[in-house]
Design a protein around this motif. Structure first.
Motif, PDB file in Angstrom:
ATOM      1  N   UNK A 149       0.853  -1.033  -0.199  1.00  0.00           N
ATOM      2  CA  UNK A 149       0.055   0.081  -0.089  1.00  0.00           C
ATOM      3  C   UNK A 149       0.946   1.215   0.056  1.00  0.00           C
ATOM      4  N   UNK A 150       0.642   2.278  -0.963  1.00  0.00           N
ATOM      5  CA  UNK A 150       0.870   3.490  -0.747  1.00  0.00           C
ATOM      6  C   UNK A 150       0.450   4.486   0.210  1.00  0.00           C
ATOM      7  N   UNK A 151       1.240   5.119   1.022  1.00  0.00           N
ATOM      8  CA  UNK A 151       0.816   5.880   2.325  1.00  0.00           C
ATOM      9  C   UNK A 151       1.069   7.134   2.261  1.00  0.00           C
ATOM     10  N   UNK A 152       0.575   7.966   2.744  1.00  0.00           N
ATOM     11  CA  UNK A 152       0.964   9.527   2.864  1.00  0.00           C
ATOM     12  C   UNK A 152       0.609  10.117   4.284  1.00  0.00           C
ATOM     13  N   UNK A 153       1.277  11.051   4.855  1.00  0.00           N
ATOM     14  CA  UNK A 153       1.115  11.543   5.882  1.00  0.00           C
ATOM     15  C   UNK A 153       0.040  12.076   6.223  1.00  0.00           C
ATOM     16  N   UNK A 154      -0.544  12.234   7.261  1.00  0.00           N
ATOM     17  CA  UNK A 154      -1.808  12.710   7.885  1.00  0.00           C
ATOM     18  C   UNK A 154      -3.130  12.025   7.347  1.00  0.00           C
ATOM     19  N   UNK A 155      -2.779  10.680   7.450  1.00  0.00           N
ATOM     20  CA  UNK A 155      -3.759   9.629   7.162  1.00  0.00           C
ATOM     21  C   UNK A 155      -3.776   8.492   8.230  1.00  0.00           C
ATOM     22  N   UNK A 156      -4.980   7.674   8.440  1.00  0.00           N
ATOM     23  CA  UNK A 156      -5.097   6.830   9.140  1.00  0.00           C
ATOM     24  C   UNK A 156      -5.350   5.487   8.418  1.00  0.00           C
ATOM     25  N   UNK A 157      -4.627   4.200   8.745  1.00  0.00           N
ATOM     26  CA  UNK A 157      -4.663   3.153   8.238  1.00  0.00           C
ATOM     27  C   UNK A 157      -4.953   1.936   8.994  1.00  0.00           C
ATOM     28  N   UNK A 158      -5.659   0.827   8.649  1.00  0.00           N
ATOM     29  CA  UNK A 158      -5.814  -0.222   9.528  1.00  0.00           C
ATOM     30  C   UNK A 158      -5.150  -1.480   9.035  1.00  0.00           C
ATOM     31  N   UNK A 159      -4.589  -2.422   9.950  1.00  0.00           N
ATOM     32  CA  UNK A 159      -4.065  -3.598   9.528  1.00  0.00           C
ATOM     33  C   UNK A 159      -5.131  -4.870  10.011  1.00  0.00           C
ATOM     34  N   UNK A 160      -5.364  -5.690   9.065  1.00  0.00           N
ATOM     35  CA  UNK A 160      -6.138  -7.076   9.620  1.00  0.00           C
ATOM     36  C   UNK A 160      -5.206  -8.154   9.781  1.00  0.00           C
ATOM     37  N   UNK A 161      -5.515  -9.067  10.548  1.00  0.00           N
ATOM     38  CA  UNK A 161      -4.677 -10.365  10.625  1.00  0.00           C
ATOM     39  C   UNK A 161      -5.751 -11.463  10.590  1.00  0.00           C
ATOM     40  N   UNK A 162      -5.558 -12.835  10.231  1.00  0.00           N
ATOM     41  CA  UNK A 162      -6.322 -13.686  10.484  1.00  0.00           C
ATOM     42  C   UNK A 162      -5.615 -15.008  11.050  1.00  0.00           C
ATOM     43  N   UNK A 163      -6.060 -15.455  12.104  1.00  0.00           N
ATOM     44  CA  UNK A 163      -5.717 -16.768  12.702  1.00  0.00           C
ATOM     45  C   UNK A 163      -6.339 -17.705  12.731  1.00  0.00           C
ATOM     46  N   UNK A 164      -5.905 -19.063  12.739  1.00  0.00           N
ATOM     47  CA  UNK A 164      -6.594 -20.199  12.566  1.00  0.00           C
ATOM     48  C   UNK A 164      -5.646 -21.350  13.083  1.00  0.00           C
ATOM     49  N   UNK A 165      -6.249 -22.250  13.968  1.00  0.00           N
ATOM     50  CA  UNK A 165      -5.524 -23.593  14.256  1.00  0.00           C
ATOM     51  C   UNK A 165      -6.145 -24.494  13.222  1.00  0.00           C
ATOM     52  N   UNK A 166      -5.375 -25.045  12.524  1.00  0.00           N
ATOM     53  CA  UNK A 166      -5.873 -26.066  11.330  1.00  0.00           C
ATOM     54  C   UNK A 166      -6.153 -27.568  11.788  1.00  0.00           C
ATOM     55  N   UNK A 167      -6.061 -27.622  13.028  1.00  0.00           N
ATOM     56  CA  UNK A 167      -6.324 -29.216  13.495  1.00  0.00           C
ATOM     57  C   UNK A 167      -7.684 -29.366  13.244  1.00  0.00           C
ATOM     58  N   UNK A 168      -8.216 -30.795  12.879  1.00  0.00           N
ATOM     59  CA  UNK A 168      -9.614 -31.292  12.669  1.00  0.00           C
ATOM     60  C   UNK A 168     -10.293 -30.847  14.046  1.00  0.00           C
ATOM     61  N   UNK A 169     -11.517 -30.637  13.968  1.00  0.00           N
ATOM     62  CA  UNK A 169     -12.613 -30.534  14.909  1.00  0.00           C
ATOM     63  C   UNK A 169     -12.659 -31.538  15.810  1.00  0.00           C
ATOM     64  N   UNK A 170     -12.677 -32.868  15.522  1.00  0.00           N
ATOM     65  CA  UNK A 170     -12.850 -33.901  16.068  1.00  0.00           C
ATOM     66  C   UNK A 170     -11.649 -34.196  16.985  1.00  0.00           C
TER      67      UNK A 170
END
Length: 296
Positions: free
Chosen positions: A96-117
């Motif tokens: 992302x190209x950014x500039x001064x005087x702005x507000x930005x948001x970061x999003x992350x995803x986390x997941x334990x891939x082990x099977x439900x059972x």
């Protein structure tokens, strides 16, 4: 007027994106494996991958490659799990190209891939313990410098994984995390109404901060139902270029006493010699005068 402003912004964005492409190659040559010339990277590169139909047989972070709930930029690959955008504007991106005087948001995803059972059949290996995350956020960026925001997912019984996004500015900027903006969202922590659970600032420390399913206790069962999102906001402030101090006009002469002449060693010797010669001349004159008077 609005159309002209939009066009100008588009050209500026294009120039910044071009600068990003040039800078990333230069940075890649300078710091090698830290930055890939192909763009933001993730790791470990050689970890096994899984699918929704064939999940992991134990606790594994973000290795499913056909996840359907990720933003479009991830293309279903959980190894791409952190993204950035201008606050509330457009889709999340990897660069992302950014500039001064702005507000930005970061999003992350986390997941334990082990099977439900496996949460019931083999909890020791399927459920993550001391699950935590850490984010590295740069403090400043020079003009056209590539800034890396990198996120880590860790647990005592799972291999650590990481992913990153790149930001670049057309001017020097300071970057500041907005206190209280880091929040965790999942099916247990009010994901749907947007309130979530506030994460401490230790998110940005070397040890990271605990996450989890119901509480921030590091306990995270396997399956998409127990997965979640982390979001935080940062501000940018332009750093003004250095401006030299203009020369000051000379001070007007005051009414105070005039400065005394310097009296260094050379000046002192000169005065002594001059005084001695004057005394000799006077004595010689007096003697000469007396001799003339006696002759007459």
């Amino acid at each position: 007027m609005t159309k002209q402003t939009t066009k100008t912004k588009t050209w500026r964005s294009a120039l910044v994106e071009l600068g990003l492409a040039i800078s990333t190659v230069a940075v890649a040559l300078l710091i090698g494996t830290t930055v890939s010339a192909d763009g933001p990277s993730w790791g470990p590169q050689d970890r096994p991958t899984f699918t929704m139909q064939n999940p992991a047989p134990r606790a594994v972070w973000n290795s499913i490659i056909d996840q359907t709930i990720l933003p479009p930029v991830a293309n279903g690959d959980e190894r791409n799990f952190i993204w950035v955008r201008e606050f509330g504007v457009g889709e999340f991106q990897n660069t992302l190209a950014i500039q001064g005087g702005r507000q930005y948001e970061v999003m992350m995803y986390f997941h334990n891939n082990a099977a439900d059972n496996l949460n019931r059949e083999d909890p020791r290996n399927a459920i993550m313990f001391r699950a935590r995350t850490r984010v590295i956020l740069p403090d400043t960026l020079e003009a056209q410098e590539v800034g890396i925001i990198r996120a880590y997912l860790m647990a005592d019984n799972a291999d650590t994984v990481w992913d990153e996004v790149w930001i670049i500015s057309n001017e020097a900027v300071e970057i500041a995390f907005v206190p209280g903006s880091a929040r965790l969202f999942n099916n247990s922590n009010r994901m749907h109404d947007g309130s979530g659970r506030v994460l401490p600032s230790s998110l940005f420390s070397a040890s990271g901060t605990l996450i989890g399913w119901h509480d921030l206790d590091g306990v995270l069962p396997g399956c998409t139902y127990y997965s979640g999102w982390i979001r935080f906001v940062f501000n940018t402030v332009a750093i003004e270029e250095y401006k030299p101090i203009p020369p000051q006009p000379p001070e007007e002469p005051g009414d105070g006493p005039e400065e005394l002449p310097e009296t260094g060693p050379v000046e002192v010797v000169g005065v002594m010699v001059g005084t001695t010669l004057l005394v000799i001349a006077v004595v010689y004159y007096v003697r000469s005068r007396r001799s003339i008077d006696q002759t007459v």
